[in-house]
Design a protein around this motif. Structure first.
Motif, PDB file in Angstrom:
ATOM      1  N   LYS A   5      10.472  -9.154 -11.910  1.00 18.39           N
ATOM      2  CA  LYS A   5      10.350 -10.457 -11.262  1.00 18.39           C
ATOM      3  C   LYS A   5      11.511 -11.340 -11.697  1.00 18.39           C
ATOM      4  CE  LYS A   5       5.317 -10.239 -11.102  1.00 18.39           C
ATOM      5  NZ  LYS A   5       4.058 -10.717 -11.684  1.00 18.39           N
ATOM      6  N   ASP A   8       9.966 -17.373 -13.085  1.00 20.38           N
ATOM      7  CA  ASP A   8       9.079 -17.687 -14.204  1.00 20.38           C
ATOM      8  C   ASP A   8       7.669 -17.889 -13.650  1.00 20.38           C
ATOM      9  OD1 ASP A   8       7.561 -19.030 -16.187  1.00 20.38           O
ATOM     10  OD2 ASP A   8       9.366 -19.841 -17.111  1.00 20.38           O
ATOM     11  N   GLU A   9       6.784 -16.961 -13.950  1.00 21.79           N
ATOM     12  CA  GLU A   9       5.438 -16.992 -13.380  1.00 21.79           C
ATOM     13  C   GLU A   9       4.679 -18.257 -13.775  1.00 21.79           C
ATOM     14  OE1 GLU A   9       1.553 -14.088 -13.493  1.00 21.79           O
ATOM     15  OE2 GLU A   9       3.538 -13.165 -13.515  1.00 21.79           O
ATOM     16  N   ASP A  10       4.803 -18.669 -15.025  1.00 21.10           N
ATOM     17  CA  ASP A  10       4.105 -19.876 -15.482  1.00 21.10           C
ATOM     18  C   ASP A  10       4.624 -21.123 -14.761  1.00 21.10           C
ATOM     19  OD1 ASP A  10       2.614 -18.378 -17.267  1.00 21.10           O
ATOM     20  OD2 ASP A  10       3.993 -18.705 -18.934  1.00 21.10           O
ATOM     21  N   LEU A  13       3.429 -21.209 -11.115  1.00 25.45           N
ATOM     22  CA  LEU A  13       1.991 -21.496 -11.068  1.00 25.45           C
ATOM     23  C   LEU A  13       1.749 -22.986 -11.328  1.00 25.45           C
ATOM     24  CD1 LEU A  13      -0.914 -20.553 -10.773  1.00 25.45           C
ATOM     25  CD2 LEU A  13      -0.919 -19.981 -13.216  1.00 25.45           C
ATOM     26  N   LEU A  39       8.981 -19.305  -3.422  1.00 19.67           N
ATOM     27  CA  LEU A  39       8.708 -17.868  -3.307  1.00 19.67           C
ATOM     28  C   LEU A  39       8.336 -17.537  -1.870  1.00 19.67           C
ATOM     29  CD1 LEU A  39       6.456 -17.227  -6.463  1.00 19.67           C
ATOM     30  CD2 LEU A  39       8.890 -16.689  -6.221  1.00 19.67           C
ATOM     31  N   SER A  43       5.818 -12.326  -2.385  1.00 12.02           N
ATOM     32  CA  SER A  43       5.882 -12.526  -3.838  1.00 12.02           C
ATOM     33  C   SER A  43       4.658 -13.283  -4.347  1.00 12.02           C
ATOM     34  CB  SER A  43       7.158 -13.291  -4.212  1.00 12.02           C
ATOM     35  OG  SER A  43       8.304 -12.512  -3.950  1.00 12.02           O
ATOM     36  N   THR A  47       1.859 -11.448  -6.782  1.00  8.84           N
ATOM     37  CA  THR A  47       1.730 -11.988  -8.139  1.00  8.84           C
ATOM     38  C   THR A  47       0.400 -12.704  -8.365  1.00  8.84           C
ATOM     39  OG1 THR A  47       4.132 -12.315  -8.202  1.00  8.84           O
ATOM     40  CG2 THR A  47       2.831 -13.455  -9.885  1.00  8.84           C
ATOM     41  N   PHE A  48      -0.039 -13.462  -7.374  1.00  5.19           N
ATOM     42  CA  PHE A  48      -1.205 -14.330  -7.575  1.00  5.19           C
ATOM     43  C   PHE A  48      -2.392 -14.005  -6.673  1.00  5.19           C
ATOM     44  CE2 PHE A  48       2.618 -16.840  -8.620  1.00  5.19           C
ATOM     45  CZ  PHE A  48       2.365 -17.109  -9.953  1.00  5.19           C
ATOM     46  N   LYS A  57      -6.402 -19.625 -10.177  1.00  5.10           N
ATOM     47  CA  LYS A  57      -5.471 -19.515 -11.305  1.00  5.10           C
ATOM     48  C   LYS A  57      -4.883 -20.885 -11.657  1.00  5.10           C
ATOM     49  CE  LYS A  57      -4.081 -14.649 -10.744  1.00  5.10           C
ATOM     50  NZ  LYS A  57      -5.072 -14.235  -9.744  1.00  5.10           N
TER      51      LYS A  57
END
Length: 198
Positions: A5, A8-10, A13, A39, A43, A47-48, A57
């Motif tokens: 990826k 930055d996933e955090d 989110l 995104l 994606s 991811t989510f 989430k």
């Protein structure tokens, strides 16, 4: 081979959380989420999950950050009067933070309860009781330590403060000034602590 990826996933989110917080679940479109998260739909889904899973989430992130601030304000205070002042001032800190949309994501989401599934409603419905139960526990600790009178019921105290917090959040969202809320905190704290024998 799984692709790495490149985001930055955090961080993405958190961007989704702020949008849901501002607009609510139903008024937030996937197109808007794509824009703030930067995104594409694939994606986001990979991811989510679905929009509902993404919301859950984001709500979990909110409860682990903003809501935990209220809990910490109560549990980390060295006395009940300080705990009361701290948790009420947390409303001001949360609402007037320039990086926040204002109000409370949990309360705003509860108001659109019909939009949510059973799992989401369970998450939302756990928030205020958790806050109330933390207040009750801190109140009982103060009673056991001889800090306050044993006459006032701990659950009444917890419900009263939780209702005050909820009301203050609504007032802040509807345009009451920071100074007005500060005066409300002081007068309400004085009244409650008098009932506690302080």
């Amino acid at each position: 081979m799984a692709r790495t990826k490149n985001f930055d996933e955090d961080k993405v989110l958190e961007a989704a959380m702020l949008l849901f917080w501002e607009k609510g679940y139903s008024a937030t479109s996937m197109k808007e989420l794509e824009q703030v998260m930067q995104l594409n739909p694939t994606s986001i889904y990979n991811t989510f999950g679905s929009k509902r899973e993404l919301f859950q989430k984001a709500l979990r992130l909110y409860m682990n950050s903003a809501l935990s601030g209220f809990i910490d304000a109560i549990t980390n205070a060295r006395s009940l009067p300080i705990a009361l002042q701290n948790v009420l001032n947390e409303v001001i800190r949360l609402h007037y933070n320039p990086g926040h949309p204002g109000g409370c994501m949990v309360m705003l989401s509860i108001l659109e309860n019909e939009q949510h599934d059973e799992e989401t409603r369970a998450m939302l419905n756990s928030a205020l009781p958790l806050l109330r139960d933390t207040l009750v526990k801190r109140f009982k600790q103060a009673q056991a330590a001889g800090e306050i009178s044993t006459e006032m019921d701990s659950k009444d105290f917890g419900n009263h403060v939780t209702a005050l917090i909820s009301g203050m959040i609504t007032m802040a969202k509807s345009g009451f000034s920071k100074n007005e809320l500060k005066h409300l905190i002081q007068s309400s704290s004085d009244c409650l602590l008098q009932q506690c024998g302080i």
